[in-house]
Design a protein around this motif. Structure first.
Motif, short mmCIF file in Angstrom:
data_model
loop_
_atom_site.label_atom_id
_atom_site.label_comp_id
_atom_site.label_asym_id
_atom_site.label_seq_id
_atom_site.Cartn_x
_atom_site.Cartn_y
_atom_site.Cartn_z
N GLY A 270 0.83 -1.20 0.00
CA GLY A 270 0.00 0.00 0.00
C GLY A 270 0.86 1.24 0.00
O GLY A 270 1.43 1.61 1.03
N PHE B 249 -1.56 4.64 -4.43
CA PHE B 249 -2.13 3.45 -5.06
C PHE B 249 -1.67 2.22 -4.30
O PHE B 249 -0.81 2.30 -3.43
CB PHE B 249 -1.72 3.33 -6.54
CG PHE B 249 -0.23 3.45 -6.76
CD1 PHE B 249 0.60 2.35 -6.63
CD2 PHE B 249 0.34 4.67 -7.07
CE1 PHE B 249 1.97 2.45 -6.81
CE2 PHE B 249 1.71 4.79 -7.25
CZ PHE B 249 2.52 3.69 -7.12
N GLN B 250 -2.25 1.07 -4.64
CA GLN B 250 -1.80 -0.20 -4.08
C GLN B 250 -1.20 -1.03 -5.20
O GLN B 250 -1.63 -0.95 -6.36
CB GLN B 250 -2.94 -0.93 -3.38
CG GLN B 250 -4.14 -1.19 -4.25
CD GLN B 250 -5.28 -1.80 -3.47
OE1 GLN B 250 -5.10 -2.42 -2.43
NE2 GLN B 250 -6.48 -1.64 -3.99
N TYR C 28 -6.83 2.65 -4.67
CA TYR C 28 -7.47 2.10 -3.47
C TYR C 28 -8.96 1.95 -3.75
O TYR C 28 -9.53 2.72 -4.51
CB TYR C 28 -7.24 3.02 -2.26
CG TYR C 28 -5.85 2.86 -1.70
CD1 TYR C 28 -5.53 1.77 -0.92
CD2 TYR C 28 -4.86 3.80 -1.99
CE1 TYR C 28 -4.25 1.60 -0.41
CE2 TYR C 28 -3.58 3.65 -1.49
CZ TYR C 28 -3.28 2.55 -0.71
OH TYR C 28 -2.01 2.39 -0.23
N GLY C 29 -9.55 0.93 -3.19
CA GLY C 29 -10.96 0.65 -3.41
C GLY C 29 -11.18 -0.44 -4.45
O GLY C 29 -12.26 -1.01 -4.54
N CYS D 141 -7.65 -5.72 -5.67
CA CYS D 141 -6.56 -6.15 -6.55
C CYS D 141 -6.31 -7.65 -6.53
O CYS D 141 -5.86 -8.22 -7.51
CB CYS D 141 -5.28 -5.38 -6.25
SG CYS D 141 -4.63 -5.60 -4.59
#
Length: 123
Positions: free
Chosen positions: A81, A85-86, A103-104, A107
Motif C-alpha cells: 500500500g 495506489f496499491q 485504493y478501493g 486487486c
C-alpha cells in the motif's frame, strides 16, 4: 526461455483485464516490460519503477516466500500500500508480475488471471 516480445504481450494482456489497472510490469527470465496508462495523476517515475521491479519486488518476494515456506503453505501474492495506489506483486515461474490499482479496487481478484497469463508466456 521467455522473449522480450512475449513479456510485452503479457503486459498488454494484463493491462486489458481491467480499466482500473494503472500500471503493469512483468519480469520473466530476466526480461522486464512495463506499461503505464496515459494521463494518470500521481504516477510514479519510470526510472524508480524500473528499480522497483529489478530490486525491490524480487527481494520482497524472496523474503515473504522464505517465511511462507516455513509453515504457511508458501506465498501466493503481496500487496503493497503506497500513498497514491496499491501494488499487487505476484510470484510466477521464472519471475514476477506487478499491477498497480487505485485504493478501493480489489486487486487480489486479478491474481489467477495474472498467473495464468504469465505461465502461458513462459511456455
Amino acid at each position: 526461455m521467455t522473449s522480450d516480445i512475449q513479456t510485452t504481450d503479457t503486459v498488454d494482456a494484463i493491462l486489458e483485464l481491467s480499466s482500473d489497472i494503472r500500471y503493469v510490469a512483468v519480469r520473466l527470465d530476466g526480461n522486464l516490460s512495463m506499461k503505464q496508462r496515459d494521463g494518470l495523476s500521481d504516477a510514479s517515475a519510470s526510472e524508480s519503477d524500473h528499480y522497483e521491479e529489478i530490486l525491490v519486488n524480487p527481494t520482497l518476494l524472496t523474503l515473504a516466500a522464505a517465511r511462507g515456506n516455513i509453515d504457511c503453505g508458501g506465498l501466493k501474492f503481496l500487496v503493497v500500500g503506497y500513498g497514491n495506489f496499491q501494488q499487487l506483486v505476484v510470484p510466477v515461474p521464472n519471475g514476477h508480475a506487478s499491477v498497480c490499482v487505485p485504493y478501493g479496487v480489489e486487486c487480489t481478484s486479478f491474481v489467477s488471471a495474472i498467473y495464468r497469463l504469465c505461465c502461458a508466456a513462459s511456455t
